[in-house]
Design an enzyme around this catalytic site. Sequence first.
Site, PDB file in Angstrom:
ATOM      1  N   ASN A  62       0.766  -1.037  -0.065  1.00  0.00           N
ATOM      2  CA  ASN A  62       0.019   0.040   0.001  1.00  0.00           C
ATOM      3  C   ASN A  62       0.996   1.106  -0.023  1.00  0.00           C
ATOM      4  O   ASN A  62       1.533   1.699   1.076  1.00  0.00           O
ATOM      5  CB  ASN A  62      -0.752   0.070   1.217  1.00  0.00           C
ATOM      6  CG  ASN A  62      -1.709   1.285   1.739  1.00  0.00           C
ATOM      7  OD1 ASN A  62      -1.905   1.860   0.333  1.00  0.00           O
ATOM      8  ND2 ASN A  62      -2.428   1.428   2.504  1.00  0.00           N
ATOM      9  N   LYS A  86       0.034   4.216  -0.331  1.00  0.00           N
ATOM     10  CA  LYS A  86      -0.646   5.370   0.137  1.00  0.00           C
ATOM     11  C   LYS A  86      -0.454   6.673  -0.698  1.00  0.00           C
ATOM     12  O   LYS A  86      -0.087   6.313  -2.022  1.00  0.00           O
ATOM     13  CB  LYS A  86      -0.205   5.709   1.464  1.00  0.00           C
ATOM     14  CG  LYS A  86      -0.176   4.398   2.516  1.00  0.00           C
ATOM     15  CD  LYS A  86      -0.092   4.877   3.840  1.00  0.00           C
ATOM     16  CE  LYS A  86      -0.276   3.395   4.720  1.00  0.00           C
ATOM     17  NZ  LYS A  86      -0.159   3.606   6.057  1.00  0.00           N
ATOM     18  N   HIS A 114      -9.543   1.332   5.068  1.00  0.00           N
ATOM     19  CA  HIS A 114      -8.363   1.662   5.822  1.00  0.00           C
ATOM     20  C   HIS A 114      -8.586   2.708   6.774  1.00  0.00           C
ATOM     21  O   HIS A 114      -9.463   3.630   6.712  1.00  0.00           O
ATOM     22  CB  HIS A 114      -7.171   2.157   4.851  1.00  0.00           C
ATOM     23  CG  HIS A 114      -5.997   2.233   5.334  1.00  0.00           C
ATOM     24  ND1 HIS A 114      -5.439   3.181   6.150  1.00  0.00           N
ATOM     25  CD2 HIS A 114      -4.773   1.433   5.098  1.00  0.00           C
ATOM     26  CE1 HIS A 114      -4.205   2.871   6.846  1.00  0.00           C
ATOM     27  NE2 HIS A 114      -3.893   1.669   5.940  1.00  0.00           N
ATOM     28  N   GLU A 159      -5.649  -5.006  10.712  1.00  0.00           N
ATOM     29  CA  GLU A 159      -4.706  -4.031  11.190  1.00  0.00           C
ATOM     30  C   GLU A 159      -5.166  -3.117  12.077  1.00  0.00           C
ATOM     31  O   GLU A 159      -5.903  -2.093  12.050  1.00  0.00           O
ATOM     32  CB  GLU A 159      -4.300  -3.039   9.759  1.00  0.00           C
ATOM     33  CG  GLU A 159      -3.507  -2.118   9.692  1.00  0.00           C
ATOM     34  CD  GLU A 159      -3.158  -1.257   8.467  1.00  0.00           C
ATOM     35  OE1 GLU A 159      -1.920  -2.034   7.886  1.00  0.00           O
ATOM     36  OE2 GLU A 159      -3.598  -0.534   7.963  1.00  0.00           O
ATOM     37  N   SER A 176       3.341  -2.138  10.394  1.00  0.00           N
ATOM     38  CA  SER A 176       4.977  -2.262  10.698  1.00  0.00           C
ATOM     39  C   SER A 176       5.637  -3.489  10.121  1.00  0.00           C
ATOM     40  O   SER A 176       6.412  -3.979  10.674  1.00  0.00           O
ATOM     41  CB  SER A 176       5.192  -2.050  12.100  1.00  0.00           C
ATOM     42  OG  SER A 176       4.667  -0.710  12.506  1.00  0.00           O
TER      43      SER A 176
HETATM   44  P1  PGA Z   1       2.852   0.275   7.457  1.00  0.00           P
HETATM   45  O1  PGA Z   1       1.381   0.793   7.213  1.00  0.00           O
HETATM   46  O2  PGA Z   1       3.439  -0.729   7.153  1.00  0.00           O
HETATM   47  O3  PGA Z   1       3.687   1.689   7.414  1.00  0.00           O
HETATM   48  O4  PGA Z   1       2.661   0.403   9.244  1.00  0.00           O
HETATM   49  C1  PGA Z   1       0.394  -0.243   6.819  1.00  0.00           C
HETATM   50  C2  PGA Z   1      -0.825   0.487   6.458  1.00  0.00           C
HETATM   51  O5  PGA Z   1      -1.313   1.316   7.106  1.00  0.00           O
HETATM   52  O6  PGA Z   1      -1.606   0.297   5.477  1.00  0.00           O
END
Ligand code: PGA
Length: 219
Positions: free
Chosen positions: A9, A11, A95, A143, A182
């Site tokens: 992802n 973002k 999300h 998540e 993470s």
């Molecule tokens: P992260 O993000 O791997 O940086 O924790 C995951 C997400 O929010 O999609």
Amino acid sequence: MKSLLIVANFKSNMTSTEATDWLQNFSNYKANPNKKVVLCPSFTLLQLFNKYIKDQNLDIGLGAQNISRLPQGPYTGEVNGAQIKDFAEYVLIGHSERRQFGEDESVVEEKVKISIDYKLTPILFVQDENNVVPQEVTVAVYEPPSAISTSSNPIIESPENANSIAQKLKNEREISILYGGSVDSKNVKDFTKEENISGVLVGNASLDAKEFLKIVEMA
Ligand code: PGA
């Protein structure tokens, strides 16, 4: 060996130049029939990624990070399922970062429904075992927002706890539960080795193509 789904992802990151660099750094990617990779760039980059995947004849999935809950029509600024379907097969829904912008349970449900109408596979985010996973959903990501790497003081979920929540969310159904929050090349295996976890969703660490390749390799 179980099949894994490994989702990136990106973002709201990457310009087209940065995406081209990312793909260049990703060019060592070797397909593995047990590890399906899905990349979720911004809408503006879907065409670029789609072209690369087709030109290189790669078995990599593409996903959008959002979908309009409305069909094609006079809805300025919305990107609908038919437009996404031109380039992608998956769509991220619910999300926690979108829920912050007022996307509530009923909007999430509408988005799940409309993605299925457009023959897109929704990847639904849930935050705990009490979240309802609609019958038609086949891929969900557990998540906890507090585990996201960019939250203040991230607390990574323990693989054992993630596994037991994944088991509750599955509720004896044939559904893939991924873990997100993470994930990096060092901890990915701790999660994917758990019985009820069918893959991972990677945010920040996926922005570095070489690190993402390592995550796929180590998963
Ligand atoms: P992260 O993000 O791997 O940086 O924790 C995951 C997400 O929010 O999609």
